[in-house]
Scaffold this motif. Sequence first.
Motif, PDB file in Angstrom:
ATOM      1  N   GLU A   1      -0.381  36.445  15.810  1.00 41.85           N
ATOM      2  CA  GLU A   1       0.113  35.673  14.735  1.00 41.85           C
ATOM      3  C   GLU A   1       0.044  36.189  13.374  1.00 41.85           C
ATOM      4  O   GLU A   1       0.779  35.941  12.593  1.00 41.85           O
ATOM      5  CB  GLU A   1      -0.214  34.019  14.924  1.00 41.85           C
ATOM      6  CG  GLU A   1       0.244  33.512  16.106  1.00 41.85           C
ATOM      7  CD  GLU A   1      -0.207  32.349  16.311  1.00 41.85           C
ATOM      8  OE1 GLU A   1      -0.923  31.668  15.586  1.00 41.85           O
ATOM      9  OE2 GLU A   1       0.174  31.238  17.333  1.00 41.85           O
TER      10      GLU A   1
ATOM     11  N   ARG B   1      -0.836  39.210  12.506  1.00 42.75           N
ATOM     12  CA  ARG B   1      -0.047  40.353  12.264  1.00 42.75           C
ATOM     13  C   ARG B   1       1.380  40.275  11.957  1.00 42.75           C
ATOM     14  O   ARG B   1       1.760  40.860  11.059  1.00 42.75           O
ATOM     15  CB  ARG B   1      -0.053  41.344  13.656  1.00 42.75           C
ATOM     16  CG  ARG B   1      -1.590  41.696  13.647  1.00 42.75           C
ATOM     17  CD  ARG B   1      -1.467  42.312  15.353  1.00 42.75           C
ATOM     18  NE  ARG B   1      -3.041  43.241  15.409  1.00 42.75           N
ATOM     19  CZ  ARG B   1      -3.197  43.446  16.696  1.00 42.75           C
ATOM     20  NH1 ARG B   1      -2.294  43.484  17.662  1.00 42.75           N
ATOM     21  NH2 ARG B   1      -4.479  44.228  16.675  1.00 42.75           N
ATOM     22  N   GLU B   2       2.087  39.204  12.545  1.00 43.59           N
ATOM     23  CA  GLU B   2       3.672  39.153  12.576  1.00 43.59           C
ATOM     24  C   GLU B   2       3.741  38.333  10.982  1.00 43.59           C
ATOM     25  O   GLU B   2       4.725  38.671  10.113  1.00 43.59           O
ATOM     26  CB  GLU B   2       4.102  37.950  13.294  1.00 43.59           C
ATOM     27  CG  GLU B   2       4.096  38.542  14.719  1.00 43.59           C
ATOM     28  CD  GLU B   2       5.233  39.616  14.874  1.00 43.59           C
ATOM     29  OE1 GLU B   2       5.154  40.639  15.651  1.00 43.59           O
ATOM     30  OE2 GLU B   2       6.139  39.651  14.053  1.00 43.59           O
ATOM     31  N   GLN B   3       2.716  37.622  10.986  1.00 44.74           N
ATOM     32  CA  GLN B   3       2.868  36.844   9.199  1.00 44.74           C
ATOM     33  C   GLN B   3       2.708  38.012   8.270  1.00 44.74           C
ATOM     34  O   GLN B   3       3.385  37.903   6.949  1.00 44.74           O
ATOM     35  CB  GLN B   3       1.816  35.819   9.110  1.00 44.74           C
ATOM     36  CG  GLN B   3       1.728  35.023   7.844  1.00 44.74           C
ATOM     37  CD  GLN B   3       0.759  34.020   7.635  1.00 44.74           C
ATOM     38  OE1 GLN B   3      -0.055  33.453   8.596  1.00 44.74           O
ATOM     39  NE2 GLN B   3       0.706  33.474   6.555  1.00 44.74           N
TER      40      GLN B   3
ATOM     41  N   TRP C   1       3.355  41.081   8.445  1.00 42.32           N
ATOM     42  CA  TRP C   1       4.393  41.938   8.577  1.00 42.32           C
ATOM     43  C   TRP C   1       5.663  41.340   7.742  1.00 42.32           C
ATOM     44  O   TRP C   1       6.321  41.890   6.844  1.00 42.32           O
ATOM     45  CB  TRP C   1       4.824  42.201   9.824  1.00 42.32           C
ATOM     46  CG  TRP C   1       6.128  43.051   9.843  1.00 42.32           C
ATOM     47  CD1 TRP C   1       7.389  42.756   9.862  1.00 42.32           C
ATOM     48  CD2 TRP C   1       6.130  44.662   9.904  1.00 42.32           C
ATOM     49  NE1 TRP C   1       8.192  43.685  10.093  1.00 42.32           N
ATOM     50  CE2 TRP C   1       7.529  45.137  10.132  1.00 42.32           C
ATOM     51  CE3 TRP C   1       4.984  45.651   9.706  1.00 42.32           C
ATOM     52  CZ2 TRP C   1       7.867  46.281   9.982  1.00 42.32           C
ATOM     53  CZ3 TRP C   1       5.683  46.985   9.795  1.00 42.32           C
ATOM     54  CH2 TRP C   1       6.940  47.310   9.883  1.00 42.32           C
ATOM     55  N   LYS C   2       5.794  40.173   7.859  1.00 44.21           N
ATOM     56  CA  LYS C   2       6.824  39.256   7.079  1.00 44.21           C
ATOM     57  C   LYS C   2       6.541  39.164   5.535  1.00 44.21           C
ATOM     58  O   LYS C   2       7.405  39.369   4.855  1.00 44.21           O
ATOM     59  CB  LYS C   2       7.109  37.825   7.856  1.00 44.21           C
ATOM     60  CG  LYS C   2       7.679  38.115   9.349  1.00 44.21           C
ATOM     61  CD  LYS C   2       8.002  36.886   9.978  1.00 44.21           C
ATOM     62  CE  LYS C   2       8.418  37.117  11.353  1.00 44.21           C
ATOM     63  NZ  LYS C   2       8.630  35.903  11.964  1.00 44.21           N
ATOM     64  N   ASP C   3       5.397  38.586   5.633  1.00 42.91           N
ATOM     65  CA  ASP C   3       5.218  37.922   4.200  1.00 42.91           C
ATOM     66  C   ASP C   3       4.347  38.815   3.203  1.00 42.91           C
ATOM     67  O   ASP C   3       3.986  38.807   2.217  1.00 42.91           O
ATOM     68  CB  ASP C   3       4.265  36.710   4.121  1.00 42.91           C
ATOM     69  CG  ASP C   3       5.069  35.709   4.910  1.00 42.91           C
ATOM     70  OD1 ASP C   3       4.417  34.718   5.439  1.00 42.91           O
ATOM     71  OD2 ASP C   3       6.497  35.817   4.852  1.00 42.91           O
ATOM     72  N   GLY C   4       3.466  39.849   3.807  1.00 46.04           N
ATOM     73  CA  GLY C   4       2.786  40.820   3.019  1.00 46.04           C
ATOM     74  C   GLY C   4       1.327  40.217   2.879  1.00 46.04           C
ATOM     75  O   GLY C   4       0.262  40.815   2.619  1.00 46.04           O
TER      76      GLY C   4
ATOM     77  N   ARG D   1       2.155  47.562   4.115  1.00 44.51           N
ATOM     78  CA  ARG D   1       3.562  47.822   4.563  1.00 44.51           C
ATOM     79  C   ARG D   1       4.892  47.594   3.327  1.00 44.51           C
ATOM     80  O   ARG D   1       5.762  48.080   3.481  1.00 44.51           O
ATOM     81  CB  ARG D   1       3.953  46.320   5.687  1.00 44.51           C
ATOM     82  CG  ARG D   1       2.868  46.628   6.778  1.00 44.51           C
ATOM     83  CD  ARG D   1       3.489  47.837   7.542  1.00 44.51           C
ATOM     84  NE  ARG D   1       2.528  47.825   9.043  1.00 44.51           N
ATOM     85  CZ  ARG D   1       2.750  48.735   9.898  1.00 44.51           C
ATOM     86  NH1 ARG D   1       3.585  49.842   9.685  1.00 44.51           N
ATOM     87  NH2 ARG D   1       2.006  49.042  10.926  1.00 44.51           N
ATOM     88  N   LYS D   2       4.216  46.757   2.437  1.00 43.05           N
ATOM     89  CA  LYS D   2       5.288  46.521   1.404  1.00 43.05           C
ATOM     90  C   LYS D   2       4.854  47.212  -0.031  1.00 43.05           C
ATOM     91  O   LYS D   2       4.001  47.758  -0.101  1.00 43.05           O
ATOM     92  CB  LYS D   2       5.395  45.092   0.864  1.00 43.05           C
ATOM     93  CG  LYS D   2       5.818  43.839   2.138  1.00 43.05           C
ATOM     94  CD  LYS D   2       5.515  42.677   1.699  1.00 43.05           C
ATOM     95  CE  LYS D   2       6.661  42.432   0.451  1.00 43.05           C
ATOM     96  NZ  LYS D   2       6.829  41.057   0.244  1.00 43.05           N
TER      97      LYS D   2
END
Length: 225
Positions: free
Chosen positions: A13, A15-17, A19-22, A38-39
């Motif tokens: 969870e 990791r997914e957060q 990835w999406k929000d930075g 990532r961003k």
Amino acid sequence: MTTNSPSEKRLEELREQAWKDGVVAGKGVDVAGGPIPRKPGYYGQPVVKPPVWTWEVPLYFFFGGMAGMAAVIASGAIIFHHLDLARAAMWVACIAGAILSPVLLIMDLGRPRLFLNMLRVFKHRSAMSMGAWILSAFGACAVPGLIALELHAHQIFPGPLDQLLRVAAGIFIFGSAIFGTLLATYTGDSSVVFASHPVAGSFRNRWIRICRCPTGIARTPNRCA
């Protein structure tokens, strides 16, 4: 710990957060300072720039360290009158330091003129400027030293001229040993910095850690670990 455990699920969870929000709002977790975000950063530019050097640079470090230590071995062989060892070491020093290293450095720069431009000024705080000058001085000592040593070993010019060649070979070989120590230390320090970089050393080019081992001998025996 199994893959279905609560800890593993929570990690997925996070990791997914991230990835999406930075960023992750969880306590003690913050990916904003990670080595490879990532961003992008400001103005759409990446925070960590990708490496711009190519495969020639690790090989330049490898052969530079080999050449420098070979010159040091040759100087020791001259002191203890081991002529055959000195000749073999100087051949290695000249091939690796005076031929392969400049060729690899020029290939990385792209044009020979760029290498000559670095010799126009002497910047003691610039690693590239110091490297170019050390490599040039090393080649200027190693090549004449090898020529004089071979002429003396084959007794091409007997008499006083042979004695002069012997003295000249000793001077040039000792000079190449001095600059060879600087060359091996310079390439060793640079390879350690490259290998420790989060992108250059770990993400894309792990094999630079292998190429740094011969150069690390000039610094400390434990740097190749």
